[in-house]
Write a protein that holds these residues in place. Structure first.
Motif, mmCIF file in Angstrom:
data_model
loop_
_atom_site.group_PDB
_atom_site.id
_atom_site.type_symbol
_atom_site.label_atom_id
_atom_site.label_comp_id
_atom_site.label_asym_id
_atom_site.label_seq_id
_atom_site.Cartn_x
_atom_site.Cartn_y
_atom_site.Cartn_z
ATOM 1 N N VAL A 41 0.843 -1.189 0.000
ATOM 2 C CA VAL A 41 0.000 0.000 0.000
ATOM 3 C C VAL A 41 0.886 1.249 0.000
ATOM 4 O O VAL A 41 1.839 1.339 0.783
ATOM 5 C CB VAL A 41 -0.917 0.007 1.234
ATOM 6 C CG1 VAL A 41 -1.772 1.268 1.272
ATOM 7 C CG2 VAL A 41 -1.791 -1.244 1.243
ATOM 8 N N PRO A 42 0.600 2.218 -0.877
ATOM 9 C CA PRO A 42 1.410 3.440 -0.916
ATOM 10 C C PRO A 42 1.426 4.185 0.422
ATOM 11 O O PRO A 42 0.481 4.096 1.209
ATOM 12 C CB PRO A 42 0.723 4.285 -2.000
ATOM 13 C CG PRO A 42 -0.020 3.310 -2.846
ATOM 14 C CD PRO A 42 -0.446 2.201 -1.920
ATOM 15 N N GLU A 43 2.492 4.920 0.651
ATOM 16 C CA GLU A 43 2.669 5.639 1.917
ATOM 17 C C GLU A 43 1.558 6.642 2.182
ATOM 18 O O GLU A 43 1.175 6.876 3.329
ATOM 19 C CB GLU A 43 4.026 6.359 1.915
ATOM 20 C CG GLU A 43 5.226 5.435 2.045
ATOM 21 C CD GLU A 43 5.286 4.762 3.409
ATOM 22 O OE1 GLU A 43 4.836 5.388 4.388
ATOM 23 O OE2 GLU A 43 5.756 3.618 3.478
ATOM 24 N N TYR A 44 1.014 7.263 1.135
ATOM 25 C CA TYR A 44 0.063 8.354 1.330
ATOM 26 C C TYR A 44 -1.334 7.875 1.761
ATOM 27 O O TYR A 44 -2.169 8.689 2.154
ATOM 28 C CB TYR A 44 -0.049 9.207 0.065
ATOM 29 C CG TYR A 44 -0.587 8.489 -1.146
ATOM 30 C CD1 TYR A 44 -1.965 8.372 -1.362
ATOM 31 C CD2 TYR A 44 0.275 7.933 -2.094
ATOM 32 C CE1 TYR A 44 -2.452 7.717 -2.471
ATOM 33 C CE2 TYR A 44 -0.217 7.274 -3.204
ATOM 34 C CZ TYR A 44 -1.580 7.165 -3.397
ATOM 35 O OH TYR A 44 -2.063 6.525 -4.497
ATOM 36 N N ILE A 45 -1.594 6.585 1.685
ATOM 37 C CA ILE A 45 -2.905 6.063 2.073
ATOM 38 C C ILE A 45 -3.002 5.981 3.597
ATOM 39 O O ILE A 45 -2.113 5.431 4.256
ATOM 40 C CB ILE A 45 -3.141 4.667 1.463
ATOM 41 C CG1 ILE A 45 -3.131 4.726 -0.064
ATOM 42 C CG2 ILE A 45 -4.451 4.063 1.974
ATOM 43 C CD1 ILE A 45 -4.271 5.497 -0.677
ATOM 44 N N LYS A 46 -4.084 6.508 4.168
ATOM 45 C CA LYS A 46 -4.299 6.405 5.609
ATOM 46 C C LYS A 46 -4.569 4.955 5.967
ATOM 47 O O LYS A 46 -5.404 4.299 5.349
ATOM 48 C CB LYS A 46 -5.478 7.280 6.041
ATOM 49 C CG LYS A 46 -5.675 7.303 7.557
ATOM 50 C CD LYS A 46 -6.726 8.322 7.961
ATOM 51 C CE LYS A 46 -6.853 8.388 9.478
ATOM 52 N NZ LYS A 46 -7.843 9.414 9.908
ATOM 53 N N LYS A 47 -3.880 4.460 6.983
ATOM 54 C CA LYS A 47 -3.899 3.024 7.283
ATOM 55 C C LYS A 47 -4.446 2.749 8.682
ATOM 56 O O LYS A 47 -4.282 3.558 9.598
ATOM 57 C CB LYS A 47 -2.476 2.460 7.164
ATOM 58 C CG LYS A 47 -1.852 2.686 5.784
ATOM 59 C CD LYS A 47 -0.393 2.257 5.771
ATOM 60 C CE LYS A 47 0.240 2.509 4.411
ATOM 61 N NZ LYS A 47 0.346 3.961 4.114
ATOM 62 N N PRO A 48 -5.057 1.575 8.868
ATOM 63 C CA PRO A 48 -5.500 1.160 10.207
ATOM 64 C C PRO A 48 -4.313 0.709 11.055
ATOM 65 O O PRO A 48 -3.206 0.508 10.551
ATOM 66 C CB PRO A 48 -6.453 -0.001 9.915
ATOM 67 C CG PRO A 48 -5.964 -0.560 8.618
ATOM 68 C CD PRO A 48 -5.424 0.598 7.832
ATOM 69 N N SER A 49 -4.553 0.486 12.329
ATOM 70 C CA SER A 49 -3.468 0.200 13.270
ATOM 71 C C SER A 49 -2.709 -1.081 12.945
ATOM 72 O O SER A 49 -1.525 -1.204 13.264
ATOM 73 C CB SER A 49 -4.035 0.089 14.690
ATOM 74 O OG SER A 49 -4.940 -1.011 14.777
ATOM 75 N N TYR A 50 -3.359 -2.039 12.307
ATOM 76 C CA TYR A 50 -2.772 -3.369 12.105
ATOM 77 C C TYR A 50 -1.991 -3.515 10.805
ATOM 78 O O TYR A 50 -1.507 -4.589 10.499
ATOM 79 C CB TYR A 50 -3.883 -4.425 12.149
ATOM 80 C CG TYR A 50 -5.029 -4.144 11.205
ATOM 81 C CD1 TYR A 50 -4.952 -4.462 9.856
ATOM 82 C CD2 TYR A 50 -6.199 -3.550 11.666
ATOM 83 C CE1 TYR A 50 -5.999 -4.204 8.988
ATOM 84 C CE2 TYR A 50 -7.250 -3.279 10.807
ATOM 85 C CZ TYR A 50 -7.152 -3.608 9.472
ATOM 86 O OH TYR A 50 -8.188 -3.328 8.615
ATOM 87 N N PHE A 51 -1.872 -2.446 10.025
ATOM 88 C CA PHE A 51 -1.339 -2.594 8.669
ATOM 89 C C PHE A 51 0.078 -3.154 8.635
ATOM 90 O O PHE A 51 0.451 -3.832 7.682
ATOM 91 C CB PHE A 51 -1.395 -1.258 7.922
ATOM 92 C CG PHE A 51 -0.230 -0.346 8.187
ATOM 93 C CD1 PHE A 51 0.856 -0.306 7.324
ATOM 94 C CD2 PHE A 51 -0.217 0.466 9.316
ATOM 95 C CE1 PHE A 51 1.929 0.535 7.576
ATOM 96 C CE2 PHE A 51 0.852 1.299 9.572
ATOM 97 C CZ PHE A 51 1.932 1.343 8.700
#
Length: 310
Positions: A41-51
């Motif tokens: 997943v690209p860095e700019y995507i907001k991610k959930p805690s478990y990513f």
């Protein structure tokens, strides 16, 4: 018996009968295939805690959450996007496409709209979507198996967008599905629709299960009991637990609650087993299953389907 060896032994069978000698149709048993590497997943995507480590660490409420107007707005946005991605998948799939092709398609749809595919690395799940074909009840991991004429496939889409998850699934018909398979899919969707219709403030959560179980029985099918719906928000899974059979789960619905309803119906026995990948759930008797899922919001007067596509 080792589950994979068991599948290799019987995967060429195609006509099955329940213990009650009810014909359940002709179809292919699905065995695990080869799984490709996890997509990044690209860095700019907001991610959930478990990513990164697979362990969810969001603050999950102890009781069903009453969401405020801002939270409901975020839920509407995430659920609308999830539903539209599911719709796009339905236009993409066809005979010959692999379930891994579906995973890549879903991944890129999420990235296109600045969303994170919620299943990816959730408790170490290796893919962006669950693809459950024929005798796979749920949590099927996309692999190199091509879809075949006559398959039915549940595609379960959850996305994390603007800090909130949206969750929905649908069972699709691939090519020329037999009458028994079509009846199963239709019955499952009916069960979900009727359960949603009873939802409003003051209704017991357990009434959902009673409704679905009775309707499934009337239509000639069984509910697989061990998979449930759930509360959803900035967390992937939380209270309330939504059972799809008769149960004694406490509590009543209140305006502002959001949760999923996601029954799985089967042509045969309710018994399932989990394969060695620790995710894929299959029917012990190899009967087909179907599943439909919506995320709903309890309003002052009823229920709003947040993942509905017009």
């Amino acid at each position: 018996m080792n589950a994979l060896r068991f599948f290799n032994k019987i995967q060429n069978r195609s006509l099955f009968w329940t213990k009650q000698k009810k014909k359940i149709g002709k179809y292919k048993i699905v065995a695990p295939g080869n799984i490709t590497a996890k997509l990044e997943v690209p860095e700019y995507i907001k991610k959930p805690s478990y990513f990164s480590n697979g362990i969810p660490s969001e603050d999950v409420p102890n009781y069903p959450e009453i969401k405020n107007a801002g939270q409901i707005k975020c839920m509407r946005e995430s659920c609308e996007l999830a539903a539209n991605i599911l719709k796009n998948v339905g236009e993409f799939i066809e005979v010959g496409k692999t379930t891994d092709d579906i995973d890549v398609f879903v991944f890129h749809q999420c990235i296109k709209y600045n969303a994170y595919p919620s299943p990816l690395n959730y408790k170490n799940f290796p893919k962006s979507v669950c693809t459950s074909v024929n005798n796979v009840a749920c949590h099927g991991i996309p692999d190199d198996r091509p879809l075949e004429d006559g398959d039915i496939i549940n595609i379960d889409i959850t996305i994390f967008y603007n800090g909130y998850h949206g969750d929905c699934s649908k069972t699709f018909l691939i090519g020329n599905v037999d009458t028994e398979g079509r009846d199963l899919v239709e019955a499952t969707e009916i069960c979900l629709k009727e359960a949603i219709q009873i939802c409003k403030p003051g209704v017991l959560f357990r009434d959902i299960g009673a409704c679905i179980n009775q309707k499934a029985y009337n239509l000639g099918f069984q509910v697989i009991p061990c998979f449930i719906g759930h509360g959803i928000g900035h967390y992937f899974h939380g209270p309330p637990d939504i059972y799809h059979i008769g149960n004694n789960y406490p509590g009543r619905m209140e305006a502002g609650m959001t949760f999923t309803i996601e029954p799985i119906l089967t042509q045969g026995s309710e018994m399932i087993e989990i394969l060695e990948d620790e995710w894929t759930a299959v029917t012990v008797d190899n009967a087909r299953t179907a599943q439909f899922e919506h995320t709903i919001l309890i309003t002052d007067y009823g229920a709003d389907i947040l993942t509905k596509v017009d």
